[in-house]
Motif scaffolding. Sequence first.
Motif, PDB file in Angstrom:
ATOM      1  N   LEU A  21       0.846  -1.193   0.000  1.00 23.49           N
ATOM      2  CA  LEU A  21       0.000   0.000   0.000  1.00 23.49           C
ATOM      3  C   LEU A  21       0.879   1.240   0.000  1.00 23.49           C
ATOM      4  N   ALA A  22       0.725   2.060  -1.028  1.00 23.90           N
ATOM      5  CA  ALA A  22       1.493   3.300  -1.103  1.00 23.90           C
ATOM      6  C   ALA A  22       1.001   4.292  -0.057  1.00 23.90           C
ATOM      7  N   PRO A  23       1.907   5.119   0.476  1.00 22.12           N
ATOM      8  CA  PRO A  23       1.529   6.085   1.518  1.00 22.12           C
ATOM      9  C   PRO A  23       0.949   7.364   0.916  1.00 22.12           C
ATOM     10  N   ASN A  24      -0.149   7.228   0.189  1.00 15.35           N
ATOM     11  CA  ASN A  24      -0.786   8.397  -0.438  1.00 15.35           C
ATOM     12  C   ASN A  24      -2.305   8.379  -0.224  1.00 15.35           C
ATOM     13  N   PRO A  25      -2.754   8.279   1.036  1.00 14.07           N
ATOM     14  CA  PRO A  25      -4.200   8.257   1.282  1.00 14.07           C
ATOM     15  C   PRO A  25      -4.848   9.594   0.917  1.00 14.07           C
ATOM     16  N   ILE A 153     -12.898  -0.604 -11.107  1.00 12.87           N
ATOM     17  CA  ILE A 153     -13.676  -1.055  -9.952  1.00 12.87           C
ATOM     18  C   ILE A 153     -12.817  -0.822  -8.722  1.00 12.87           C
ATOM     19  N   LEU A 154     -13.397  -0.192  -7.715  1.00 18.40           N
ATOM     20  CA  LEU A 154     -12.690   0.085  -6.473  1.00 18.40           C
ATOM     21  C   LEU A 154     -13.111  -0.901  -5.388  1.00 18.40           C
ATOM     22  N   GLY A 155     -12.306  -0.968  -4.339  1.00 21.46           N
ATOM     23  CA  GLY A 155     -12.616  -1.871  -3.237  1.00 21.46           C
ATOM     24  C   GLY A 155     -13.835  -1.444  -2.435  1.00 21.46           C
ATOM     25  N   ARG A 156     -14.155  -0.164  -2.485  1.00 26.84           N
ATOM     26  CA  ARG A 156     -15.413   0.324  -1.906  1.00 26.84           C
ATOM     27  C   ARG A 156     -15.792   1.624  -2.600  1.00 26.84           C
ATOM     28  N   GLY A 157     -17.087   1.937  -2.562  1.00 25.95           N
ATOM     29  CA  GLY A 157     -17.558   3.105  -3.287  1.00 25.95           C
ATOM     30  C   GLY A 157     -17.571   2.839  -4.780  1.00 25.95           C
ATOM     31  N   PRO A 188      -8.559  -4.479  -6.675  1.00 27.27           N
ATOM     32  CA  PRO A 188      -8.675  -3.088  -7.131  1.00 27.27           C
ATOM     33  C   PRO A 188      -7.414  -2.284  -6.815  1.00 27.27           C
ATOM     34  N   ALA A 189      -7.270  -1.149  -7.479  1.00 25.62           N
ATOM     35  CA  ALA A 189      -6.112  -0.289  -7.228  1.00 25.62           C
ATOM     36  C   ALA A 189      -6.257   0.518  -5.948  1.00 25.62           C
ATOM     37  N   HIS A 190      -7.462   0.573  -5.403  1.00 27.90           N
ATOM     38  CA  HIS A 190      -7.705   1.261  -4.133  1.00 27.90           C
ATOM     39  C   HIS A 190      -8.736   0.451  -3.351  1.00 27.90           C
ATOM     40  N   GLY A 191      -8.465   0.215  -2.078  1.00 31.88           N
ATOM     41  CA  GLY A 191      -9.414  -0.513  -1.255  1.00 31.88           C
ATOM     42  C   GLY A 191      -9.163  -2.009  -1.239  1.00 31.88           C
ATOM     43  N   PRO A 192     -10.029  -2.752  -0.513  1.00 32.79           N
ATOM     44  CA  PRO A 192      -9.793  -4.172  -0.281  1.00 32.79           C
ATOM     45  C   PRO A 192     -10.194  -5.071  -1.442  1.00 32.79           C
ATOM     46  N   VAL A 193      -9.749  -6.324  -1.351  1.00 30.98           N
ATOM     47  CA  VAL A 193     -10.133  -7.366  -2.305  1.00 30.98           C
ATOM     48  C   VAL A 193     -11.638  -7.612  -2.219  1.00 30.98           C
TER      49      VAL A 193
END
Length: 268
Positions: A21-25, A153-157, A188-193
Amino acid sequence: MQPHTEFVPALQLTSRAAVRLAPNPGPMSLEGTNSYILRGAGSEHAVVVDPGPEHAGHLAALAAESVDLILVTHRHHDHTEGIDTLHRLTGAPVRAFLPEHCRAAEPLRDGEWIEAAGLRIQVLAAPGHTSDSLCFFLPDDGTSGSMLTGDTILGRGTTILDAPDGTLGDYLATLDRLAAAPDALVLPAHGPVLESLHKIVAGYRAHRLERLGQIRAALAELLASGVEQPGIVQVADIVYADVDPSVRGAAEISVAAQLHYLGDLGEY
């Protein structure tokens, strides 16, 4: 990078995929960008998908994975900013849909099969979020395979459509294509599996059609109130009235994409 540097192991998600996880929240990147490290069974080498931001520690940790190939899901800076540094640290070629993001390699082609690091990876064009968006399918990752979806597709939203480059027509066609693919795990590139590609695609399609209905209703309301040519901001004020200010700009971009789609249908 110092050869003796030790890094916390990447998080193993599946038999073939680990993640750093990259440190760019942020409001758009959620917890940060997922940089995936892919390996076939018994392989010492790896394929990295999405280097992420220009962050020395993150890129050094990725470089320590004995990288054979670097793949990019799409052009946004939180996925591509670290390309040159990771390429320099590893010597690995970089492949993306757009030539400007490739290093020492050819652009990726829709339907192409890649063999690297003991893996088979299929490239799927997935325009909509951006025109250059790609997904990567690993058929040998578990019983149904896994699909790396970038920001499609994101891990959420839900993802934004980066209009005018990203279009709703393209995005709906991409959802149809993913619905016809195997019901793989979603990476996804952001969020969970996510457990089921088909389930999440159905939910995304329902959400898009619901939003489109809200856009139509907002246009009707504005026209009835005497507004001759409703604009993006006016429609967003109605449809996204409760959205957090930090993502208001993204909401307006999505409205623009939907109005363009309705324009193509002759409704706007």
